[in-house]
Design a protein around this motif. Structure first.
Motif, PDB file in Angstrom:
ATOM      1  N   ASP A 203      38.421  43.749  36.885  1.00  0.00           N
ATOM      2  CA  ASP A 203      38.908  42.694  37.757  1.00  0.00           C
ATOM      3  C   ASP A 203      40.386  42.886  38.060  1.00  0.00           C
ATOM      4  OD1 ASP A 203      36.863  40.098  36.205  1.00  0.00           O
ATOM      5  OD2 ASP A 203      36.395  41.619  37.688  1.00  0.00           O
TER       6      ASP A 203
ATOM      7  N   GLU B 148      42.454  43.499  41.799  1.00  0.00           N
ATOM      8  CA  GLU B 148      43.600  42.723  42.260  1.00  0.00           C
ATOM      9  C   GLU B 148      44.815  43.604  42.517  1.00  0.00           C
ATOM     10  OE1 GLU B 148      44.203  39.753  39.320  1.00  0.00           O
ATOM     11  OE2 GLU B 148      42.369  38.652  39.792  1.00  0.00           O
TER      12      GLU B 148
ATOM     13  N   ALA C 104      40.256  41.369  47.714  1.00  0.00           N
ATOM     14  CA  ALA C 104      39.931  41.257  46.286  1.00  0.00           C
ATOM     15  C   ALA C 104      39.122  39.998  46.012  1.00  0.00           C
ATOM     16  CB  ALA C 104      41.214  41.261  45.462  1.00  0.00           C
TER      17      ALA C 104
ATOM     18  N   GLY D 100      35.430  40.080  44.658  1.00  0.00           N
ATOM     19  CA  GLY D 100      35.204  39.388  43.396  1.00  0.00           C
ATOM     20  C   GLY D 100      34.048  38.408  43.481  1.00  0.00           C
TER      21      GLY D 100
ATOM     22  N   ASP E 144      30.737  38.545  41.235  1.00  0.00           N
ATOM     23  CA  ASP E 144      30.317  37.392  40.436  1.00  0.00           C
ATOM     24  C   ASP E 144      28.874  36.997  40.748  1.00  0.00           C
ATOM     25  OD1 ASP E 144      32.759  37.279  39.219  1.00  0.00           O
ATOM     26  OD2 ASP E 144      33.554  35.677  40.502  1.00  0.00           O
TER      27      ASP E 144
ATOM     28  N   THR F 276      32.233  47.356  41.716  1.00  0.00           N
ATOM     29  CA  THR F 276      33.668  47.528  41.529  1.00  0.00           C
ATOM     30  C   THR F 276      34.084  48.948  41.875  1.00  0.00           C
ATOM     31  OG1 THR F 276      33.546  45.899  39.737  1.00  0.00           O
ATOM     32  CG2 THR F 276      35.552  47.215  39.887  1.00  0.00           C
TER      33      THR F 276
END
Length: 212
Positions: A23, A27, A35, A39, A43, A56
């Motif tokens: 994560d 960022e 981002a 994200g 999630d 990712t």
């Protein structure tokens, strides 16, 4: 998208990295808006029980290539959908199997063709057969011909034979062979080699070549 280098290149970036590091890297390397969108996709995939590391990895790959945020978001979203489709076809599977199957589906392999690979190796690991299938299609082998080759080899050969087959097809294509023909010739060669080895093991000499 080999282990498959296409399939493994993105995954290897984050092997062994804790979730927080992933994560943080998003960022650090993506703009704030990108981002946040990536994200949210990650999630959602996590909540659905899907592997998140490939997502990712895909985002970081796009960042490394300087892709615009919209393209990165689209690529990650498409991969998330591919992972969902892969699980629909394979059922409970390892993260690596779902990632390889998603790569194949995103290249145009049909769901029933992925299922055929699963059927050829019921109860066994499918990562290598699926990765080889994805690579063959990426090389230009039609998905039906690629599936036929992988199903035949996966049902009777170890992973190493599949990797050798993929390497030989790739080399033949690089030398100018049409992709479908390269796969067919190498599959026939693999079948003849297996037949010769079997007859030797039971003490029967292979047939002599006919005289012209």
């Amino acid at each position: 998208m080999r282990y498959s280098m296409r399939w493994l290149a993105g995954v290897v970036l984050l092997v062994g990295a804790p979730l927080g590091a992933q994560d943080a890297r998003l960022e650090q390397r993506l703009d704030a808006a990108t981002a946040a969108r990536v994200g949210a996709i990650v999630d959602s995939a996590r909540a659905a029980g899907l592997p998140t590391r490939p997502l990712t990895s895909k985002a970081l790959e796009g960042a490394s290539k300087g892709a615009p945020g919209a393209r990165i978001i689209a690529a990650v979203s498409r991969l998330a959908q591919g992972l969902r489709s892969a699980r629909d076809v394979l059922g409970p599977s390892t993260d690596a199997e779902l990632d390889a199957a998603a790569s194949a589906l995103m290249l145009g392999v049909r769901a029933e063709e992925v299922a055929a690979v699963r059927g050829a190796r019921s109860g066994e690991r499918l990562t290598v057969p699926l990765a080889v299938l994805a690579d063959l299609v990426a090389y230009g082998v039609p998905s039906d011909a690629a599936t036929q080759a992988v199903v035949q080899l996966a049902g009777r050969s170890e992973d190493e034979a599949l990797l050798d087959f993929r390497r030989d097809v790739e080399r033949d294509i690089a030398l100018g062979a049409p992709p479908a023909a390269a796969a067919a010739v190498r599959l026939n060669s693999a079948g003849r080699l297996e037949s010769d080895l079997t007859t030797q093991q039971i003490g029967i000499p292979p047939p002599k070549p006919r005289k012209p």
